[in-house]
Design an enzyme around this catalytic site. Structure first.
Site, PDB file in Angstrom:
ATOM      1  N   GLU A   2      47.477  17.650  56.331  1.00 32.84           N
ATOM      2  CA  GLU A   2      46.429  16.960  57.021  1.00 32.84           C
ATOM      3  C   GLU A   2      46.560  15.432  57.229  1.00 32.84           C
ATOM      4  OE1 GLU A   2      42.431  16.368  58.071  1.00 32.84           O
ATOM      5  OE2 GLU A   2      43.698  18.182  58.046  1.00 32.84           O
ATOM      6  N   GLY A   5      62.789   5.247  55.486  1.00 30.30           N
ATOM      7  CA  GLY A   5      62.962   6.786  55.046  1.00 30.30           C
ATOM      8  C   GLY A   5      61.808   7.564  54.521  1.00 30.30           C
ATOM      9  N   GLY A  56      58.760   8.347  55.224  1.00 37.79           N
ATOM     10  CA  GLY A  56      58.110   9.538  55.912  1.00 37.79           C
ATOM     11  C   GLY A  56      59.025  10.749  56.176  1.00 37.79           C
ATOM     12  N   ASN A  97      49.962   8.257  69.760  1.00 38.62           N
ATOM     13  CA  ASN A  97      50.626   7.725  68.766  1.00 38.62           C
ATOM     14  C   ASN A  97      52.162   8.199  68.981  1.00 38.62           C
ATOM     15  OD1 ASN A  97      52.025   6.889  66.424  1.00 38.62           O
ATOM     16  ND2 ASN A  97      50.492   7.732  65.076  1.00 38.62           N
ATOM     17  N   TYR A  99      58.378  12.702  64.922  1.00 38.77           N
ATOM     18  CA  TYR A  99      58.215  14.262  64.567  1.00 38.77           C
ATOM     19  C   TYR A  99      59.208  15.159  65.576  1.00 38.77           C
ATOM     20  CZ  TYR A  99      53.959  12.738  62.270  1.00 38.77           C
ATOM     21  OH  TYR A  99      53.231  12.339  61.342  1.00 38.77           O
TER      22      TYR A  99
END
Length: 157
Positions: free
Chosen positions: A81, A93, A95, A122, A129
Site C-alpha cells: 500500500e 539503499g 527503498g 512519479n 521499480y
C-alpha cells in the site's frame, strides 16, 4: 535494518504517511490517526502489516502491506500500500531493502504476486521499480468508490 513495526512505531508511521501524502500532492487527504492505525495494524483482526527501515539507528522509512487474492493464480498475493523513505535516506539503499524484504515475505508466504501502484507522474519511482524487475500493468486502471458514491452503491443512500 528492516524490522516488523510495533505499537510504539504508530506515531512514526503516521508521520511518514503524512509526509508521503504531501509528496504525492495530497497533504490534506490523510484521515488516519494514531488510534485507527493502531487498530488496523495491531487490533484483534489486523487489516495490514508494516515494517520499519532503520538507518544509523533511526527510522528512515516504512512499508505497509496486506494480502489480497488472485483467482487466476489460486494464491494470495502481497499488496504494498505504501512505501516511504525519508528524503535524507533516499539513495542509500533503504527503498531497495524494503522491496527485497517484502519480496522475501511474499515468497515465504507462498504468494503468487507482489504488487503495488505508483503515480504515473512519479518517473523516478517508476524507473526505480523497473530497475528492480517490476512490470507496469499499463492495460489496467484503478477504480475506486468512496464517500457518498460508496454509500449509494451499497444502496444505503
Amino acid at each position: 535494518m528492516i524490522r516488523p513495526a510495533t505499537p510504539d512505531d504508530i506515531g512514526t508511521i503516521l508521520r511518514f504517511v503524512r509526509e508521503l501524502a504531501a509528496f504525492e500532492r495530497e497533504p490534506d487527504a490523510v484521515e488516519a490517526d494514531e488510534a485507527s492505525l493502531h487498530v488496523a495494524l495491531f487490533g484483534e483482526h489486523p487489516a495490514a502489516e508494516a515494517v520499519v527501515a532503520e538507518l544509523d539507528g533511526a527510522a528512515a522509512g516504512f512499508a505497509l502491506f496486506f494480502h489480497n487474492f488472485s483467482t487466476w493464480t489460486g494464491k494470495r498475493g502481497l499488496y504494498l500500500e505504501d512505501l516511504y523513505v525519508t528524503p535524507a535516506a533516499r539513495g542509500r539503499g533503504v527503498g531497495a531493502a524494503l522491496l527485497r524484504h517484502l519480496a522475501g515475505l511474499a515468497l515465504d508466504r507462498g504468494c503468487g504476486r507482489f504488487e503495488w501502484s505508483v503515480l504515473d507522474w512519479n518517473a523516478e519511482a517508476i524507473a526505480f521499480y523497473r530497475a528492480k524487475g517490476a512490470v507496469g500493468m499499463e492495460e489496467w486502471t484503478v477504480q475506486r468508490v468512496t464517500g457518498d458514491a460508496l454509500t449509494r452503491l451499497a444502496g444505503r443512500g
